[in-house]
Design a protein around this motif. Structure first.
Motif, PDB file in Angstrom:
ATOM      1  N   ALA A  21      59.953  34.678  10.502  1.00 61.47           N
ATOM      2  CA  ALA A  21      60.216  33.293  10.844  1.00 61.47           C
ATOM      3  C   ALA A  21      59.922  32.385   9.658  1.00 61.47           C
ATOM      4  CB  ALA A  21      59.372  32.889  12.052  1.00 61.47           C
ATOM      5  N   LEU A  24      62.635  32.727   7.034  1.00 64.47           N
ATOM      6  CA  LEU A  24      63.842  31.971   7.312  1.00 64.47           C
ATOM      7  C   LEU A  24      63.631  30.486   7.095  1.00 64.47           C
ATOM      8  CD1 LEU A  24      65.139  33.867  10.434  1.00 64.47           C
ATOM      9  CD2 LEU A  24      66.483  33.378   8.404  1.00 64.47           C
ATOM     10  N   SER A 185      72.697  32.973   6.693  1.00 61.65           N
ATOM     11  CA  SER A 185      71.350  33.318   7.163  1.00 61.65           C
ATOM     12  C   SER A 185      70.925  32.397   8.295  1.00 61.65           C
ATOM     13  CB  SER A 185      70.351  33.230   6.011  1.00 61.65           C
ATOM     14  OG  SER A 185      70.668  34.146   4.994  1.00 61.65           O
ATOM     15  N   ARG A 186      71.262  31.138   8.155  1.00 61.14           N
ATOM     16  CA  ARG A 186      70.895  30.203   9.216  1.00 61.14           C
ATOM     17  C   ARG A 186      71.716  30.457  10.481  1.00 61.14           C
ATOM     18  NH1 ARG A 186      69.745  27.284   4.503  1.00 61.14           N
ATOM     19  NH2 ARG A 186      67.828  26.067   4.651  1.00 61.14           N
ATOM     20  N   TYR A 189      69.947  33.260  12.190  1.00 61.20           N
ATOM     21  CA  TYR A 189      68.727  32.807  12.857  1.00 61.20           C
ATOM     22  C   TYR A 189      69.064  32.068  14.157  1.00 61.20           C
ATOM     23  CZ  TYR A 189      64.138  30.519  13.281  1.00 61.20           C
ATOM     24  OH  TYR A 189      62.919  30.080  13.725  1.00 61.20           O
ATOM     25  N   GLU A 192      70.124  34.473  16.795  1.00 62.22           N
ATOM     26  CA  GLU A 192      68.959  35.206  17.295  1.00 62.22           C
ATOM     27  C   GLU A 192      68.200  34.363  18.307  1.00 62.22           C
ATOM     28  OE1 GLU A 192      65.150  37.710  15.489  1.00 62.22           O
ATOM     29  OE2 GLU A 192      66.264  36.323  14.209  1.00 62.22           O
TER      30      GLU A 192
END
Length: 297
Positions: A21, A24, A185-186, A189, A192
Protein backbone atom coordinates in the motif's frame (compact mmCIF):
# COMPACT_ATOMS: atom_id res chain seq x y z
CA UNK A 1 1.56 -23.68 2.23
CA UNK A 2 -0.91 -22.93 5.02
CA UNK A 3 -0.58 -19.42 6.41
CA UNK A 4 -3.55 -19.88 8.73
CA UNK A 5 -1.52 -22.25 10.88
CA UNK A 6 1.46 -19.99 11.28
CA UNK A 7 1.06 -16.80 13.32
CA UNK A 8 4.45 -15.53 12.24
CA UNK A 9 3.59 -16.04 8.59
CA UNK A 10 0.33 -14.15 9.08
CA UNK A 11 2.27 -11.21 10.47
CA UNK A 12 4.52 -11.26 7.44
CA UNK A 13 1.57 -11.41 5.08
CA UNK A 14 0.02 -8.39 6.80
CA UNK A 15 3.34 -6.59 6.59
CA UNK A 16 3.61 -7.44 2.90
CA UNK A 17 0.21 -5.90 2.27
CA UNK A 18 1.22 -2.82 4.26
CA UNK A 19 4.41 -2.31 2.30
CA UNK A 20 2.51 -2.67 -0.96
CA UNK A 21 0.00 0.00 0.00
CA UNK A 22 2.83 2.39 0.85
CA UNK A 23 4.58 1.41 -2.35
CA UNK A 24 1.54 2.39 -4.39
CA UNK A 25 0.83 5.58 -2.51
CA UNK A 26 4.36 6.96 -2.57
CA UNK A 27 6.70 5.22 -4.99
CA UNK A 28 4.49 5.52 -8.04
CA UNK A 29 4.75 9.27 -7.57
CA UNK A 30 8.52 9.02 -7.40
CA UNK A 31 8.70 6.92 -10.55
CA UNK A 32 6.55 9.36 -12.47
CA UNK A 33 8.71 12.38 -11.67
CA UNK A 34 11.44 13.47 -14.00
CA UNK A 35 14.91 14.07 -12.53
CA UNK A 36 15.39 17.73 -11.69
CA UNK A 37 17.64 19.70 -13.99
CA UNK A 38 20.64 21.41 -12.47
CA UNK A 39 21.81 24.86 -13.34
CA UNK A 40 25.38 26.00 -13.87
CA UNK A 41 26.39 26.85 -10.34
CA UNK A 42 29.92 25.53 -10.59
CA UNK A 43 31.71 22.20 -10.53
CA UNK A 44 29.57 20.75 -7.74
CA UNK A 45 26.39 21.25 -9.74
CA UNK A 46 27.99 19.90 -12.90
CA UNK A 47 29.11 16.76 -11.07
CA UNK A 48 25.64 16.28 -9.64
CA UNK A 49 24.13 16.60 -13.12
CA UNK A 50 26.02 13.59 -14.45
CA UNK A 51 23.75 10.64 -15.37
CA UNK A 52 25.72 8.42 -13.01
CA UNK A 53 25.31 10.76 -10.04
CA UNK A 54 23.56 9.30 -7.02
CA UNK A 55 20.64 11.08 -5.41
CA UNK A 56 22.88 12.10 -2.51
CA UNK A 57 25.36 13.63 -4.97
CA UNK A 58 22.55 15.47 -6.73
CA UNK A 59 21.35 16.86 -3.40
CA UNK A 60 24.84 18.09 -2.58
CA UNK A 61 25.13 19.73 -6.00
CA UNK A 62 21.71 21.36 -5.67
CA UNK A 63 22.55 22.67 -2.21
CA UNK A 64 25.56 24.39 -3.77
CA UNK A 65 23.36 25.77 -6.54
CA UNK A 66 20.85 27.15 -4.04
CA UNK A 67 23.63 28.76 -2.03
CA UNK A 68 24.94 30.47 -5.17
CA UNK A 69 21.50 31.56 -6.41
CA UNK A 70 19.22 31.82 -3.34
CA UNK A 71 16.49 33.78 -5.17
CA UNK A 72 16.13 31.30 -8.04
CA UNK A 73 13.03 29.15 -7.34
CA UNK A 74 14.12 26.48 -9.85
CA UNK A 75 17.03 25.36 -7.70
CA UNK A 76 14.81 25.18 -4.61
CA UNK A 77 12.21 23.12 -6.47
CA UNK A 78 14.82 20.75 -7.88
CA UNK A 79 16.29 20.30 -4.40
CA UNK A 80 12.85 19.49 -2.98
CA UNK A 81 12.30 16.91 -5.71
CA UNK A 82 15.68 15.35 -4.98
CA UNK A 83 14.77 15.09 -1.30
CA UNK A 84 11.55 13.30 -2.28
CA UNK A 85 13.54 10.81 -4.33
CA UNK A 86 15.91 10.29 -1.41
CA UNK A 87 12.99 9.66 0.94
CA UNK A 88 11.90 6.87 -1.38
CA UNK A 89 15.39 5.38 -1.24
CA UNK A 90 16.04 5.65 2.50
CA UNK A 91 12.61 6.15 4.14
CA UNK A 92 14.31 8.75 6.33
CA UNK A 93 11.46 10.82 7.84
CA UNK A 94 13.88 13.63 8.69
CA UNK A 95 14.05 14.52 4.99
CA UNK A 96 10.38 15.48 4.87
CA UNK A 97 11.09 18.79 6.59
CA UNK A 98 13.97 19.51 4.21
CA UNK A 99 11.77 18.86 1.19
CA UNK A 100 8.95 20.98 2.60
CA UNK A 101 11.32 23.85 3.31
CA UNK A 102 12.67 23.73 -0.25
CA UNK A 103 9.24 23.71 -1.89
CA UNK A 104 7.82 26.42 0.39
CA UNK A 105 10.81 28.67 -0.25
CA UNK A 106 10.36 28.17 -4.00
CA UNK A 107 6.69 29.12 -3.70
CA UNK A 108 7.54 32.20 -1.66
CA UNK A 109 9.70 33.28 -4.59
CA UNK A 110 7.26 32.18 -7.31
CA UNK A 111 3.74 31.56 -5.95
CA UNK A 112 2.48 30.09 -9.24
CA UNK A 113 5.37 27.73 -9.82
CA UNK A 114 3.87 24.48 -11.13
CA UNK A 115 6.75 22.17 -10.22
CA UNK A 116 6.98 23.45 -6.65
CA UNK A 117 3.21 23.16 -6.17
CA UNK A 118 3.12 19.64 -7.63
CA UNK A 119 6.16 18.64 -5.57
CA UNK A 120 4.58 19.90 -2.36
CA UNK A 121 1.41 17.97 -3.25
CA UNK A 122 3.43 14.76 -3.59
CA UNK A 123 5.15 15.47 -0.28
CA UNK A 124 1.89 15.99 1.57
CA UNK A 125 0.36 12.84 0.07
CA UNK A 126 3.39 10.82 1.12
CA UNK A 127 2.90 12.14 4.65
CA UNK A 128 -0.75 10.99 4.51
CA UNK A 129 -1.97 14.60 4.62
CA UNK A 130 -4.48 13.71 1.93
CA UNK A 131 -6.77 16.74 1.99
CA UNK A 132 -3.92 19.20 1.72
CA UNK A 133 -2.15 17.03 -0.84
CA UNK A 134 -5.25 16.85 -3.02
CA UNK A 135 -5.85 20.60 -2.76
CA UNK A 136 -2.26 21.28 -3.84
CA UNK A 137 -2.49 18.79 -6.72
CA UNK A 138 -5.69 20.44 -7.97
CA UNK A 139 -3.96 23.82 -7.68
CA UNK A 140 -1.04 22.48 -9.73
CA UNK A 141 -3.44 21.35 -12.45
CA UNK A 142 -4.98 24.82 -12.50
CA UNK A 143 -1.54 26.35 -12.98
CA UNK A 144 -0.59 24.00 -15.83
CA UNK A 145 -3.38 21.70 -17.07
CA UNK A 146 -1.18 20.39 -19.90
CA UNK A 147 0.97 18.20 -17.59
CA UNK A 148 -0.68 14.79 -17.33
CA UNK A 149 1.34 13.41 -14.42
CA UNK A 150 -0.31 15.70 -11.87
CA UNK A 151 -3.48 13.68 -12.42
CA UNK A 152 -1.69 10.84 -10.63
CA UNK A 153 -1.37 12.90 -7.47
CA UNK A 154 -5.02 13.95 -7.78
CA UNK A 155 -6.08 10.30 -8.07
CA UNK A 156 -4.06 9.36 -4.99
CA UNK A 157 -5.74 12.03 -2.91
CA UNK A 158 -9.21 11.19 -4.21
CA UNK A 159 -8.81 7.46 -3.55
CA UNK A 160 -7.41 7.93 -0.04
CA UNK A 161 -10.30 10.25 0.79
CA UNK A 162 -12.84 7.74 -0.53
CA UNK A 163 -13.89 9.83 -3.53
CA UNK A 164 -13.97 6.85 -5.87
CA UNK A 165 -16.26 8.25 -8.58
CA UNK A 166 -14.06 11.31 -8.94
CA UNK A 167 -10.95 9.10 -8.90
CA UNK A 168 -12.37 6.96 -11.73
CA UNK A 169 -12.90 10.06 -13.88
CA UNK A 170 -9.41 11.34 -13.15
CA UNK A 171 -7.91 7.94 -13.90
CA UNK A 172 -9.64 7.80 -17.28
CA UNK A 173 -8.32 11.26 -18.12
CA UNK A 174 -4.79 10.37 -16.97
CA UNK A 175 -4.56 7.04 -18.79
CA UNK A 176 -5.96 8.47 -22.01
CA UNK A 177 -3.48 11.31 -21.97
CA UNK A 178 -0.46 9.36 -20.76
CA UNK A 179 -0.62 5.54 -20.80
CA UNK A 180 2.44 4.70 -18.70
CA UNK A 181 3.62 2.77 -15.67
CA UNK A 182 2.26 5.32 -13.21
CA UNK A 183 -1.23 5.51 -14.74
CA UNK A 184 -1.61 1.74 -15.23
CA UNK A 185 -0.37 1.11 -11.67
CA UNK A 186 -3.03 3.37 -10.28
CA UNK A 187 -5.69 1.64 -12.38
CA UNK A 188 -4.49 -1.64 -10.90
CA UNK A 189 -4.74 -0.27 -7.36
CA UNK A 190 -8.21 1.14 -8.04
CA UNK A 191 -9.45 -2.18 -9.43
CA UNK A 192 -8.01 -4.00 -6.44
CA UNK A 193 -9.91 -1.71 -4.09
CA UNK A 194 -13.11 -2.49 -5.99
CA UNK A 195 -12.56 -6.23 -5.49
CA UNK A 196 -11.36 -7.02 -9.02
CA UNK A 197 -8.06 -8.88 -8.52
CA UNK A 198 -7.99 -10.21 -12.09
CA UNK A 199 -8.46 -6.70 -13.44
CA UNK A 200 -5.77 -5.39 -11.10
CA UNK A 201 -3.33 -8.02 -12.34
CA UNK A 202 -4.17 -7.22 -15.96
CA UNK A 203 -3.50 -3.52 -15.42
CA UNK A 204 -0.18 -4.25 -13.75
CA UNK A 205 0.72 -6.37 -16.77
CA UNK A 206 0.15 -3.28 -18.93
CA UNK A 207 2.33 -1.30 -16.53
CA UNK A 208 5.12 -3.87 -16.91
CA UNK A 209 4.83 -3.70 -20.71
CA UNK A 210 4.98 0.10 -20.60
CA UNK A 211 8.11 -0.07 -18.43
CA UNK A 212 10.02 -2.07 -21.01
CA UNK A 213 13.12 -4.02 -20.04
CA UNK A 214 15.63 -3.50 -17.27
CA UNK A 215 14.70 -0.38 -15.35
CA UNK A 216 13.53 0.73 -11.93
CA UNK A 217 10.03 1.12 -13.33
CA UNK A 218 10.11 -2.46 -14.62
CA UNK A 219 11.18 -3.70 -11.17
CA UNK A 220 8.40 -1.63 -9.62
CA UNK A 221 5.76 -3.17 -11.89
CA UNK A 222 7.07 -6.71 -11.52
CA UNK A 223 7.25 -6.42 -7.73
CA UNK A 224 3.59 -5.45 -7.58
CA UNK A 225 2.68 -8.25 -9.99
CA UNK A 226 4.32 -10.58 -7.49
CA UNK A 227 2.21 -9.16 -4.68
CA UNK A 228 -1.01 -9.57 -6.66
CA UNK A 229 -0.10 -13.16 -7.47
CA UNK A 230 0.72 -13.77 -3.81
CA UNK A 231 -2.67 -12.46 -2.73
CA UNK A 232 -4.35 -14.81 -5.23
CA UNK A 233 -2.56 -17.74 -3.61
CA UNK A 234 -0.21 -18.25 -6.55
CA UNK A 235 2.86 -18.44 -4.34
CA UNK A 236 5.17 -20.23 -6.76
CA UNK A 237 4.51 -17.68 -9.50
CA UNK A 238 4.95 -14.80 -7.07
CA UNK A 239 8.27 -16.26 -5.96
CA UNK A 240 9.48 -16.55 -9.56
CA UNK A 241 8.56 -12.94 -10.25
CA UNK A 242 10.32 -11.65 -7.13
CA UNK A 243 13.41 -13.74 -7.83
CA UNK A 244 13.47 -12.25 -11.33
CA UNK A 245 13.45 -8.76 -9.83
CA UNK A 246 16.31 -9.69 -7.50
CA UNK A 247 18.30 -11.18 -10.39
CA UNK A 248 18.16 -7.76 -12.09
CA UNK A 249 18.40 -5.67 -8.93
CA UNK A 250 20.07 -7.63 -6.11
CA UNK A 251 18.81 -6.59 -2.69
CA UNK A 252 15.66 -4.82 -3.96
CA UNK A 253 13.90 -4.40 -0.59
CA UNK A 254 10.28 -4.93 -1.59
CA UNK A 255 11.07 -8.09 -3.54
CA UNK A 256 13.08 -9.27 -0.52
CA UNK A 257 10.08 -8.71 1.74
CA UNK A 258 7.90 -10.67 -0.64
CA UNK A 259 10.27 -13.62 -0.66
CA UNK A 260 10.46 -13.48 3.14
CA UNK A 261 6.69 -13.96 3.29
CA UNK A 262 6.88 -16.92 0.91
CA UNK A 263 9.69 -18.53 2.91
CA UNK A 264 7.89 -18.00 6.20
CA UNK A 265 4.79 -19.63 4.78
CA UNK A 266 6.87 -22.66 3.87
CA UNK A 267 8.28 -22.86 7.37
CA UNK A 268 11.76 -21.65 6.39
CA UNK A 269 11.87 -19.06 9.15
CA UNK A 270 15.66 -18.74 9.25
CA UNK A 271 15.78 -17.62 5.61
CA UNK A 272 12.88 -15.23 6.21
CA UNK A 273 14.70 -13.71 9.19
CA UNK A 274 17.89 -13.24 7.18
CA UNK A 275 16.01 -11.48 4.40
CA UNK A 276 14.41 -9.13 6.91
CA UNK A 277 17.78 -8.50 8.48
CA UNK A 278 19.27 -7.66 5.08
CA UNK A 279 16.43 -5.24 4.30
CA UNK A 280 16.78 -3.53 7.67
CA UNK A 281 20.55 -3.20 7.30
CA UNK A 282 20.05 -1.70 3.84
CA UNK A 283 17.23 0.66 4.87
CA UNK A 284 17.00 1.00 8.69
CA UNK A 285 13.46 2.35 8.59
CA UNK A 286 11.08 1.90 11.56
CA UNK A 287 8.75 -0.49 9.72
CA UNK A 288 11.71 -2.65 8.71
CA UNK A 289 12.84 -2.73 12.34
CA UNK A 290 9.37 -3.90 13.40
CA UNK A 291 9.38 -6.65 10.77
CA UNK A 292 12.83 -7.85 11.82
CA UNK A 293 11.78 -7.84 15.47
CA UNK A 294 8.69 -9.90 14.71
CA UNK A 295 10.74 -12.31 12.63
CA UNK A 296 13.22 -12.80 15.47
CA UNK A 297 10.37 -13.26 17.94
Amino acid sequence: MDFARDDFALKLVAALLAFAATFLAVRVLDSSSEPPELGSAGAGARAGALPTASTAERIEALQAQVADAPTDPRGRTALGAAYLTRIGETEDPGLYDEAERSFNTALSLAPNDFEATAGLAELELSRHHFRRGLALALRAREINPSVARVDGAIVDGQIELGRYAAAERTLARYANRQPEVASYSRISYYRELLGDPAGALSAMGLAASAAGGNSKQADFAQTLIGRLLFERGEYARAERVWRGVLARSPGAPDAMLGLAAVQAGRGDLNSAVERHRAVFESIPAPDHAVLLGEALE
